[in-house]
Design a protein around this motif. Sequence first.
Motif, PDB file in Angstrom:
ATOM      1  N   ALA A 257       1.017  -0.983  -0.123  1.00 22.02           N
ATOM      2  CA  ALA A 257      -0.014  -0.069  -0.095  1.00 22.02           C
ATOM      3  C   ALA A 257       0.753   1.346   0.209  1.00 22.02           C
ATOM      4  N   PHE A 258       1.900   1.183   0.832  1.00 22.50           N
ATOM      5  CA  PHE A 258       2.869   2.301   0.878  1.00 22.50           C
ATOM      6  C   PHE A 258       3.669   2.634  -0.556  1.00 22.50           C
ATOM      7  N   VAL A 259       4.062   1.421  -1.243  1.00 26.19           N
ATOM      8  CA  VAL A 259       4.663   1.599  -2.420  1.00 26.19           C
ATOM      9  C   VAL A 259       3.770   2.144  -3.291  1.00 26.19           C
ATOM     10  N   ALA A 260       2.467   1.902  -3.373  1.00 27.99           N
ATOM     11  CA  ALA A 260       1.445   2.315  -4.300  1.00 27.99           C
ATOM     12  C   ALA A 260       1.271   3.745  -4.175  1.00 27.99           C
ATOM     13  N   VAL A 261       1.271   4.300  -2.910  1.00 29.40           N
ATOM     14  CA  VAL A 261       1.130   5.887  -2.779  1.00 29.40           C
ATOM     15  C   VAL A 261       2.210   6.493  -3.245  1.00 29.40           C
ATOM     16  N   GLN A 262       3.544   5.838  -3.176  1.00 35.78           N
ATOM     17  CA  GLN A 262       4.799   6.463  -3.437  1.00 35.78           C
ATOM     18  C   GLN A 262       4.656   6.472  -5.060  1.00 35.78           C
ATOM     19  N   GLY A 284      10.215  12.673   5.616  1.00 35.30           N
ATOM     20  CA  GLY A 284      10.072  11.201   5.521  1.00 35.30           C
ATOM     21  C   GLY A 284      11.607  10.498   5.534  1.00 35.30           C
ATOM     22  N   PHE A 285      12.692  10.939   5.350  1.00 34.94           N
ATOM     23  CA  PHE A 285      13.752  10.000   4.952  1.00 34.94           C
ATOM     24  C   PHE A 285      14.295   9.320   6.271  1.00 34.94           C
ATOM     25  N   PHE A 286      14.396   9.791   7.336  1.00 36.62           N
ATOM     26  CA  PHE A 286      14.813   9.096   8.591  1.00 36.62           C
ATOM     27  C   PHE A 286      13.779   7.946   9.039  1.00 36.62           C
ATOM     28  N   GLU A 287      12.560   8.335   8.655  1.00 38.60           N
ATOM     29  CA  GLU A 287      11.469   7.274   8.904  1.00 38.60           C
ATOM     30  C   GLU A 287      11.578   5.886   7.931  1.00 38.60           C
ATOM     31  N   LEU A 288      11.760   6.358   6.719  1.00 42.42           N
ATOM     32  CA  LEU A 288      11.996   5.172   5.610  1.00 42.42           C
ATOM     33  C   LEU A 288      13.144   4.406   5.895  1.00 42.42           C
ATOM     34  N   LEU A 289      14.293   5.324   6.566  1.00 44.23           N
ATOM     35  CA  LEU A 289      15.444   4.311   6.762  1.00 44.23           C
ATOM     36  C   LEU A 289      15.301   3.408   7.850  1.00 44.23           C
ATOM     37  N   PHE A 290      14.720   4.155   8.842  1.00 43.52           N
ATOM     38  CA  PHE A 290      14.359   2.959  10.076  1.00 43.52           C
ATOM     39  C   PHE A 290      13.751   1.975   9.694  1.00 43.52           C
ATOM     40  N   VAL A 291      12.523   2.151   8.820  1.00 48.77           N
ATOM     41  CA  VAL A 291      11.752   1.166   8.518  1.00 48.77           C
ATOM     42  C   VAL A 291      12.484   0.078   7.993  1.00 48.77           C
ATOM     43  N   THR A 292      13.290   0.514   6.918  1.00 47.77           N
ATOM     44  CA  THR A 292      14.161  -0.270   6.085  1.00 47.77           C
ATOM     45  C   THR A 292      14.896  -1.230   7.081  1.00 47.77           C
ATOM     46  N   MET A 293      15.591  -0.805   8.044  1.00 44.68           N
ATOM     47  CA  MET A 293      16.555  -1.473   9.084  1.00 44.68           C
ATOM     48  C   MET A 293      15.646  -2.525   9.708  1.00 44.68           C
ATOM     49  N   ILE A 294      14.253  -2.076  10.317  1.00 46.06           N
ATOM     50  CA  ILE A 294      13.531  -3.008  10.673  1.00 46.06           C
ATOM     51  C   ILE A 294      13.145  -4.277   9.672  1.00 46.06           C
ATOM     52  N   ASN A 295      12.821  -3.857   8.488  1.00 46.77           N
ATOM     53  CA  ASN A 295      12.636  -4.909   7.555  1.00 46.77           C
ATOM     54  C   ASN A 295      13.877  -5.885   7.196  1.00 46.77           C
ATOM     55  N   LEU A 296      15.042  -5.351   7.344  1.00 46.27           N
ATOM     56  CA  LEU A 296      16.133  -6.354   7.156  1.00 46.27           C
ATOM     57  C   LEU A 296      16.365  -7.111   8.381  1.00 46.27           C
ATOM     58  N   LEU A 331      11.426   1.164  -0.783  1.00 51.98           N
ATOM     59  CA  LEU A 331      11.767   2.324   0.218  1.00 51.98           C
ATOM     60  C   LEU A 331      13.057   3.012   0.242  1.00 51.98           C
ATOM     61  N   LEU A 332      13.957   1.971  -0.006  1.00 50.64           N
ATOM     62  CA  LEU A 332      15.502   2.661   0.024  1.00 50.64           C
ATOM     63  C   LEU A 332      15.596   3.645  -1.203  1.00 50.64           C
ATOM     64  N   ILE A 333      14.935   3.396  -2.464  1.00 54.21           N
ATOM     65  CA  ILE A 333      14.896   4.432  -3.577  1.00 54.21           C
ATOM     66  C   ILE A 333      14.154   5.497  -3.090  1.00 54.21           C
ATOM     67  N   SER A 334      13.033   5.398  -2.701  1.00 59.52           N
ATOM     68  CA  SER A 334      12.560   6.523  -2.149  1.00 59.52           C
ATOM     69  C   SER A 334      13.121   7.450  -1.265  1.00 59.52           C
ATOM     70  N   ALA A 335      13.903   6.946  -0.068  1.00 55.50           N
ATOM     71  CA  ALA A 335      14.541   7.548   0.806  1.00 55.50           C
ATOM     72  C   ALA A 335      15.738   8.278  -0.009  1.00 55.50           C
ATOM     73  N   PHE A 336      16.410   7.471  -0.920  1.00 53.33           N
ATOM     74  CA  PHE A 336      17.626   8.133  -1.679  1.00 53.33           C
ATOM     75  C   PHE A 336      17.137   9.257  -2.526  1.00 53.33           C
ATOM     76  N   MET A 337      15.977   9.339  -3.226  1.00 57.04           N
ATOM     77  CA  MET A 337      15.532  10.256  -3.760  1.00 57.04           C
ATOM     78  C   MET A 337      15.201  11.548  -2.936  1.00 57.04           C
ATOM     79  N   ARG A 338      14.574  11.137  -1.922  1.00 54.70           N
ATOM     80  CA  ARG A 338      14.360  12.258  -1.124  1.00 54.70           C
ATOM     81  C   ARG A 338      15.582  13.038  -0.529  1.00 54.70           C
TER      82      ARG A 338
END
Length: 485
Positions: A257-262, A284-296, A331-338
């Motif tokens: 759902a989040f990716v669809a919004v992106q 949103g950058f740090f939030e996305l990076l933190f979520v990515t670490m949780i996913n890993l 999410l990483l691509i989104s954070a990278f672009m941000r």
Amino acid sequence: MMNEKLLKNDWIFLALCFILGIVGEEAFFKDQIGISYFVFIILFYTVFFWRFRKFPFSHQRVGYFVLICIWLLTAGYYLYDTQLFYALNIVVIPALVIFHLSLVTSSKNRVWHNLYFLFYTLLRVIEGLRYHVFFTKYIINLSKKGNQRNFAVWKKIILGITISVPVLFIVLNLLISADAQFERLVKEIPYLFSLNVELLIRTIIIFVYTFGFFGFMQALLIKNNKIIQKEGPINPLSMDGVVTLTVLLLLDFVYIAFVAVQFTYFFSGSLEDGFTYAEYARRGFFELLFVTMINLSVTTGAILLSRTIYGMLKMFIRIALSVLVLSSVVLLISAFMRMMLYEEAYGFTFTRVLAHSFMIFLTVIFAYTLVKIWLENLSLFHFYFIAALVYYVGINVVNIDQFVVQQNIKRYEITGEIDIYYLNNLSDTGTLGLIDLYQSGANIPGLEELLKQRKAERLYLKSTSWQSYNLTRMKTYNELGKLNF
């Protein structure tokens, strides 16, 4: 079992460790660390390879890789002046040295790319501390034997001193009365025995280094594998397959759902009303990076805990994990672009470039993890360790400060905007960038005054001792001296 007797080589090695202790105290506590770290590491490994010259090393390929990384990190103290890595490497380099020595002196059949090897390394350090107990007992036993032989001699010496004290008291008083120069000499004697706190602290540091090196390497030389090798198969931890799949599906649903919004507005180039690109990036950058670490963490845990699950349930878990990994990459691509948008609005900084590099590293980690999901024979810890070490050494070697300076100068040439005060506070590399701007004729308000101030302070950059010699600082010192205002 510890050796019951110290041989000639042990005493020579102790003397070499004492020299290492003196050099270590001079290198790290005398002045700011510079080339001294590299010199110390060379001397340290010279002593190590002499002590272990007949030892059959194991895991030599990865051992040489770690050794090269150690040398590159220590060379950074001479080449660059990045404050973050200056502080971090004070801890990272000793940790890598302990790991490297434990690695190459372990048995050839010991697997190093798992968490159990960290426990093994910790045990080696504890063994080094235990060796100090043995060494202390050994010295005490030697002193007892010597005391038994020399006790009679010491009794006679003490008796002689006791008899001579009254006579010396009378003679000294007469001589002091007879000569004023001799009186001053006698009065200065108590000052020779006064406590020098700095010398005491330095001596303590030298002995801590000496016996730290001696005990740890002596313990490594002793082959005692009984407490470090667990016999028999180790039952892997596991988690119920249905529970694992449920957790993964719920996470996948949220991320899809989040990716669809992106894709609806961020990747299409349009933004939500009321937000600029810079505000959106910061939001949103740090939030996305933190979520990515949780996913890993979740992905790695699910891979390890689902090894005992088979059949169709295993297939569904793999698919769910793959979706989670691919969503994390988005999410990483989104954070990278941000972050790119944020840099376009406010310029480049050390922290922003470091975040960019970390996202690239995470992308590589996720790519390998995706392959691991479908090929179970691959080792996660092996790749994670090698990749993390390559990444960390890489960001030390490439000189991020220099990259930040170059990118900000390029941005200035396009936009006419630059934060000279940030570059001035960045490091001496930033000062070199400001000098290049000034010499190119850039008309930047406050630049000349800033460089005049730095030139007035340039004497602080000059190395006052060999320990703190740094190539970047000396280059900045010389370039500031050439400026004519």
